[in-house]
Scaffold this motif. Structure first.
Motif, short mmCIF file in Angstrom:
data_model
loop_
_atom_site.label_atom_id
_atom_site.label_comp_id
_atom_site.label_asym_id
_atom_site.label_seq_id
_atom_site.Cartn_x
_atom_site.Cartn_y
_atom_site.Cartn_z
N ARG A 237 9.81 1.81 5.70
CA ARG A 237 9.11 3.07 6.02
C ARG A 237 8.22 3.68 4.90
NH1 ARG A 237 13.56 4.50 9.10
NH2 ARG A 237 14.57 5.81 7.28
N ARG A 238 8.86 3.33 3.74
CA ARG A 238 8.01 3.81 2.40
C ARG A 238 6.90 2.95 2.26
NH1 ARG A 238 13.46 4.62 0.00
NH2 ARG A 238 14.09 6.79 0.06
N VAL A 239 6.85 1.66 2.46
CA VAL A 239 6.08 0.95 2.41
C VAL A 239 4.72 1.17 3.39
CG1 VAL A 239 5.12 -1.60 2.32
CG2 VAL A 239 7.32 -1.04 1.31
N LEU A 240 5.05 1.34 4.65
CA LEU A 240 4.07 1.51 5.62
C LEU A 240 3.37 2.93 5.70
CD1 LEU A 240 5.88 -0.40 8.70
CD2 LEU A 240 4.12 -1.25 6.93
N ASP A 241 4.34 3.71 5.40
CA ASP A 241 3.74 5.10 5.33
C ASP A 241 3.01 5.24 4.06
OD1 ASP A 241 5.48 5.95 7.31
OD2 ASP A 241 6.85 6.91 6.28
N GLY A 242 3.14 4.72 2.88
CA GLY A 242 2.25 4.71 1.75
C GLY A 242 1.14 3.62 1.66
N ALA A 243 1.09 2.85 2.76
CA ALA A 243 -0.03 1.66 2.89
C ALA A 243 -1.27 2.19 2.72
CB ALA A 243 0.24 0.97 4.03
N GLY A 244 -2.39 1.82 2.15
CA GLY A 244 -3.64 2.50 1.94
C GLY A 244 -4.42 1.40 1.19
N PRO A 245 -5.78 1.51 1.18
CA PRO A 245 -6.60 0.73 0.33
C PRO A 245 -6.27 0.88 -1.14
CG PRO A 245 -7.96 1.88 2.02
CD PRO A 245 -6.52 2.19 2.08
N GLY A 246 -6.01 -0.03 -2.08
CA GLY A 246 -5.86 -0.12 -3.30
C GLY A 246 -4.58 0.15 -3.55
N VAL A 247 -3.44 0.21 -2.72
CA VAL A 247 -2.04 0.58 -3.06
C VAL A 247 -1.41 -0.58 -3.79
CG1 VAL A 247 0.30 0.70 -2.15
CG2 VAL A 247 -1.72 2.21 -1.56
N VAL A 248 -0.54 -0.31 -4.78
CA VAL A 248 0.36 -1.40 -5.49
C VAL A 248 1.67 -1.08 -5.08
CG1 VAL A 248 0.96 -2.44 -7.44
CG2 VAL A 248 -1.62 -1.59 -7.41
N VAL A 249 2.39 -1.80 -4.80
CA VAL A 249 3.87 -1.42 -4.06
C VAL A 249 4.95 -2.21 -5.14
CG1 VAL A 249 5.32 -1.95 -2.28
CG2 VAL A 249 3.28 -1.52 -1.47
N LEU A 250 5.74 -1.46 -5.58
CA LEU A 250 6.86 -2.00 -6.45
C LEU A 250 8.33 -2.04 -5.39
CD1 LEU A 250 8.47 -2.31 -9.00
CD2 LEU A 250 9.07 0.37 -8.99
N SER A 251 8.71 -3.43 -5.77
CA SER A 251 9.82 -3.70 -5.15
C SER A 251 10.60 -4.69 -6.28
CB SER A 251 9.75 -4.64 -3.81
OG SER A 251 9.25 -3.88 -2.90
N HIS A 252 12.02 -5.12 -5.91
CA HIS A 252 12.44 -5.74 -7.05
C HIS A 252 13.28 -7.16 -6.15
CE1 HIS A 252 12.57 -1.64 -8.25
NE2 HIS A 252 12.68 -2.16 -9.55
N ASP A 253 13.23 -8.19 -6.95
CA ASP A 253 14.05 -9.37 -6.37
C ASP A 253 15.30 -9.72 -7.37
OD1 ASP A 253 12.23 -10.09 -8.70
OD2 ASP A 253 12.07 -11.88 -7.92
N ALA A 254 15.91 -8.70 -8.20
CA ALA A 254 16.88 -8.72 -9.00
C ALA A 254 17.39 -7.63 -9.50
CB ALA A 254 16.57 -9.63 -10.19
N GLY A 255 18.42 -7.68 -10.30
CA GLY A 255 19.11 -6.29 -10.95
C GLY A 255 20.20 -5.70 -10.00
N GLY A 256 20.51 -6.36 -8.90
CA GLY A 256 21.43 -5.58 -8.02
C GLY A 256 21.58 -6.59 -6.66
N ASP A 257 22.11 -5.73 -5.58
CA ASP A 257 21.99 -6.37 -4.37
C ASP A 257 20.53 -6.27 -3.75
OD1 ASP A 257 22.35 -7.30 -1.60
OD2 ASP A 257 23.87 -5.98 -1.19
#
Length: 284
Positions: A237-257
């Motif tokens: 929901r955070r990604v889709l609600d924040g989606a828009g032209p020019g958006v940079v999305v922060l996620s993680h592939d390590a550092g925890g589960d």
């Protein structure tokens, strides 16, 4: 309806938002500033091998540490090239005039448990992303660095041991960034052109040292807060609600589960593509 499924109305909102963007080329970015407080870095965090610079021998391998704390700021980039003077005073945040383009970015890896699944999902949808890697993780997972590069993803510098940059001396900032750039260059043949401060906590020294190493600073526009492990649905929901032209999305592939991050990507990525977004990375 499951928490990670979208109603028709939300899909329509995404399509409308995508359609509002101009179709200019990716490469121009805007500078903005936001902030959230950072918690202190963990005591006794391992530092990088001291001293090495571009082309220097590899330092000793360090075991991955537990360093997932709250990010402090949000920001995004210009063209994919070596940094040139003047030295920036803020990181880039948002793609400006990029039409339907968005950037997906992943921090803290590579992790052999979660990164391969993220790479597979991106490959299935022919999407490129940015991976900001920690040197201590990359040192023991260099095969994953090569896989990222082979798939066309951008590999960036996220320091060696994920310290809180404003709390450490300039000499250690140089070692954290320099050692990680050295490792990436030895593994991939070219040094990274982008870096991201751990927790989004930047200072003047980090901008100056990053520029000396030929890197531009990149933060983010949308924080998925996946490091809190809130569940797959809230991340989607955070990604889709924040989606828009020019958006940079922060996620993680390590550092925890990061199993929730992996599952969320499988859900929101096809939704973004169906809404007309072009998931891309800065090019040389």
């Amino acid at each position: 309806m499951k928490s990670d499924q979208l109603p028709t109305s939300r899909r329509m909102v995404l399509r409308i938002a995508a359609a509002l963007g101009a179709t200019t080329t990716f490469g121009l970015f805007a500078l903005e500033r936001t902030g959230t407080p950072a918690r202190p870095a963990p005591p006794g965090a391992a530092g990088p091998p001291a001293g090495p610079r571009l082309g220097a021998p590899a330092g000793p391998r360090l075991a991955p540490s537990s360093y997932r704390l709250q990010p402090m700021t949000a920001y995004a980039p210009p063209r994919y090239r070596r940094a040139l003077p003047p030295v920036r005073q803020r990181p880039f945040l948002r793609v400006s005039g990029a039409g339907r383009s968005m950037v997906l970015s992943f921090d803290d890896g590579p992790d052999p448990q979660y990164t391969p699944a993220i790479l597979r999902t991106l490959r299935e949808h022919d999407v490129r992303a940015m991976f900001f890697v920690c040197g201590e993780m990359a040192a023991v997972n260099q095969d994953l660095l090569r896989e990222m590069a082979d798939d066309g993803h951008v590999v960036g510098n996220h320091s060696w041991s994920h310290p809180l940059i404003p709390k450490i001396r300039p000499s250690r900032i140089r070692d954290e960034l320099g050692s990680t750039s050295d490792l990436i260059e030895r593994t991939l043949g070219t040094p990274p052109l982008w870096y991201r401060a751990p927790y989004g906590a930047w200072n003047r020294h980090s901008f100056e040292i990053g520029a000396e190493l030929g890197m531009e600073p990149l933060a983010w526009t949308v924080d998925t807060l996946d490091w809190k492990e809130p569940g797959t649905g809230p991340i989607v929901r955070r990604v889709l609600d924040g989606a828009g032209p020019g958006v940079v999305v922060l996620s993680h592939d390590a550092g925890g589960d990061r199993s929730q991050s992996v599952a969320a990507l499988r859900t929101y990525l096809p939704e973004l593509l169906a809404a007309g977004y072009h998931l891309t990375v800065p090019r040389r």
